[in-house]
Enzyme design. Structure first.
Site, PDB file in Angstrom:
ATOM      1  N   LYS A 157       0.847  -1.204   0.000  1.00 53.26           N
ATOM      2  CA  LYS A 157       0.000   0.000   0.000  1.00 53.26           C
ATOM      3  C   LYS A 157       0.879   1.250   0.000  1.00 53.26           C
ATOM      4  O   LYS A 157       1.933   1.275   0.668  1.00 53.26           O
ATOM      5  CB  LYS A 157      -0.909  -0.035   1.235  1.00 53.26           C
ATOM      6  CG  LYS A 157      -1.989   1.037   1.250  1.00 53.26           C
ATOM      7  CD  LYS A 157      -2.921   0.852   2.440  1.00 53.26           C
ATOM      8  CE  LYS A 157      -3.978   1.918   2.556  1.00 53.26           C
ATOM      9  NZ  LYS A 157      -4.867   1.741   3.698  1.00 53.26           N
ATOM     10  N   SER A 187      -9.763   1.826   2.973  1.00 54.15           N
ATOM     11  CA  SER A 187      -8.896   2.553   2.072  1.00 54.15           C
ATOM     12  C   SER A 187      -7.911   1.686   1.304  1.00 54.15           C
ATOM     13  O   SER A 187      -7.334   2.138   0.318  1.00 54.15           O
ATOM     14  CB  SER A 187      -8.110   3.614   2.846  1.00 54.15           C
ATOM     15  OG  SER A 187      -7.255   2.997   3.810  1.00 54.15           O
ATOM     16  N   SER A 233      -9.954  -0.540   7.120  1.00 54.79           N
ATOM     17  CA  SER A 233      -9.383  -0.327   5.788  1.00 54.79           C
ATOM     18  C   SER A 233      -8.717  -1.539   5.156  1.00 54.79           C
ATOM     19  O   SER A 233      -8.357  -1.491   3.977  1.00 54.79           O
ATOM     20  CB  SER A 233      -8.382   0.837   5.825  1.00 54.79           C
ATOM     21  OG  SER A 233      -9.076   2.049   5.900  1.00 54.79           O
TER      22      SER A 233
END
Lengths: 477, 92
Positions: free
Chosen positions: A73, A148, A172
């Site tokens: 990420k 997210s 997330s």
């Protein structure tokens, strides 16, 4: 292919690390134009890493992660590779150090295929607030991935990496795992070092794993857990060997079903999760009806605490030392304001404003202080449940993945959709989400298993047991 | 009650700035958001806090001098630099 099989194939030289890496890079080239799951693809560096991994394998020194191709990420710092947090503010930011998780994995010569897309500064549940454009769901590209860590979830679901590192502040990792039909593990707060994870809400943030199975998330966690002297909140309590209990008898376990979690979810989500509960009952597990009465306060408490911490954490982005600098400001103060105005997106600005509101004199007691009291109460209620149960089963999200543009522009709707995941972060507990059914629209439905602090082994085992008998559908892409 | 004056005040604290149209939209968004946050005000505060901390701070590392990153490395991400410093607008 699961990570254990991949490891065996690499070690037996049925496939080389370079061939494996190249096959993923080819897939990314072919499919990611449509999905936008990666912000940065490290084509040349990944091949170089794969060559180094192959040397390690050839010399007989391969570790568990040597040559495995993963995605990371874009809020996890990677030395020499852009780490943008999906924000204009950090669009050109190149860290000069590795996050501890990357340092650990790089020692074994893991291969990083690239950095995945996300909601800006991890603030969102759709992965549509990225400065680099939204991510599309591999099951149906007209729908969101959740967020997210939406890029991470999509990259796993579409087969664009073997596993992914994400981060989870209020759901997330788990919510996008639910929307994209993969498995997502949020470890106990403190189980994994946050050093090098760009801070959103420091008391809630935790690096996690998205993968094709519970066993794979445990495999990855084995490589990143542990005490780190660069993170005072990291803990030495982690046990390691996270797949140890996978495949063992779970029939003596007690599974808590907190009724409040089923109130605001759609019928199809409720039905699918309760069907999973029946599956465990049929195995011999005892289902225990339980309650988390303070759930009704959870979303508000979560947003007040996380936004207050975000307002403070994001004050470092001033356009002075690093990050985006506006050309407009003539004096010091104007420069900072103009840089933040142009560098941050709308949702980030809303969170900063909310955080400063909660911390303002005159509002602090009513909002922030009360939110922390609720946090304490929620922890107590979880502790009470774990007196009677080994794990807790809940839905991961109230709905399946919705259409892009349908609700992500309504902040209140978005915040309320986090109801099923935020209490786990508030209490600092571990939880894992996996697919337990499909909606009428064909989209995956996720269920979450929450465990006692530092007992990731049990939730991985319980999740693994379900996955062995569940027929997971492949993503369309 | 949220109003544009409060939004302006918070923007100042947040080191943000908005056009008039943006200010109206932010005020509207914040009004709706605070309506949800108001839920915490209804929490019964007579419930005694339960002393349970997810974080054990006892195992802190010693506060010792360690090696730092070289200045030139740290400056790599600065927009404008001069020698071993980053450049800021004149303040005096």
């Amino acid at each position: 292919m699961d990570l254990v099989t991949m490891r065996e194939k690499l070690d037996k030289k049925e496939i080389s690390a370079v061939e494996l890496t190249q096959s993923y890079l080819d897939k990314i080239k072919e499919k990611d134009k449509e999905l936008n799951s990666y912000i940065t693809v490290c084509e040349d560096a990944a091949i170089e890493q794969a060559k180094a991994a192959q040397e390690m394998i050839d010399s007989g020194n391969a570790g568990a992660f040597t040559g495995l191709p993963i995605s990371v990420k874009d809020n996890i710092c990677t030395n020499g590779v852009k780490t943008t947090c999906a924000s204009k503010m950090l669009a050109d930011f190149v860290p000069i150090y590795d996050a501890t998780v990357m340092e650990k994995l790089n020692k074994e010569k893991i291969v990083m295929l690239g950095k995945t897309n996300m909601d800006e500064f991890a603030m969102g549940g759709s992965s549509q607030t990225s400065y680099f454009g939204g991510v599309k769901n591999p099951y149906d590209t007209s729908r969101v991935t959740g967020g997210s860590s939406g890029g991470a979830a999509a990259s796993v679901a579409a087969g664009l990496c073997a596993a992914a590192l994400g981060s989870d502040t209020g759901g997330s990792v788990r919510q996008p795992a639910s929307f994209c039909g993969v498995t997502g593990l949020k470890p106990t707060y403190g189980a994994v070092s946050r050093w090098g994870l760009i801070a959103f809400a420091s008391s809630l943030d935790q690096i996690g794993v998205l993968a094709n199975s519970a066993a794979d998330t445990g495999y990855m966690l084995n490589g990143i857990y542990g005490r780190d002297f660069n993170d005072a909140t990291s803990s030495a309590k982690s046990k390691g060997d996270y797949t140890r209990l996978a495949g063992t008898d779970i029939s003596k376990l007690k599974i808590g079903i907190p009724k409040e979690f089923f109130d605001g979810v759609t019928d199809e989500v409720k039905t699918a999760v309760l069907k999973a509960a029946d599956y465990y009952k049929a195995l011999g597990c005892e289902l225990v009806e339980c309650s988390l009465p303070s759930l009704e306060y959870a979303v508000s408490a979560y947003y007040l605490i996380s936004s207050a911490e975000a307002a403070s954490n994001l004050s470092r982005f001033d356009g002075i030392k690093y990050g985006y600098r506006s050309g407009l400001g003539e004096d010091f103060n104007d420069l900072i304001k103009a840089s933040r105005r142009e560098g941050f997106g709308d949702e980030v600005k809303r969170r900063i404003m909310l955080g400063n509101y909660a911390l303002c004199s005159g509002y602090y007691d009513a909002y922030y202080k009360n939110a922390t009291r609720i946090r304490t109460q929620i922890r107590k209620e979880y502790a009470d449940i774990f007196e009677k149960c080994n794990v807790i089963l809940t839905p991961t999200a109230p709905t399946t993945a919705y259409k892009i543009g349908e609700q992500e522009h309504d902040p209140v709707k978005m915040y309320l959709a986090d109801i099923c995941t935020v209490t786990v972060n508030i209490a600092g507990l571990p939880a894992i989400s996996t697919t337990c059914g499909y909606g009428e629209n064909g989209m995956p439905i996720g269920m979450s298993l929450t465990g006692r602090a530092f007992d990731e082994q049990t939730i991985i085992a319980v999740c693994d047991r379900f996955e062995r008998d569940f027929d997971r559908k492949e993503a369309r892409i | 009650m949220f109003n544009t004056e409060l939004t302006r005040h918070l923007a100042e604290l947040s080191k943000l700035e908005f056009t008039d149209a943006e200010l109206d939209k932010m005020t509207n968004d914040m009004t709706n958001i605070i309506a949800v946050m108001d839920k915490v005000c209804g929490f019964d505060t007579s419930k005694k806090p339960y002393a349970l901390d997810a974080v054990d701070y006892k195992d802190l590392r010693r506060d010792e001098h360690g090696e730092s990153y070289p200045t030139e490395k740290i400056l790599e991400n600065a927009d404008i630099k001069r020698g071993a410093t980053f450049v800021v607008p004149k303040v005096v």
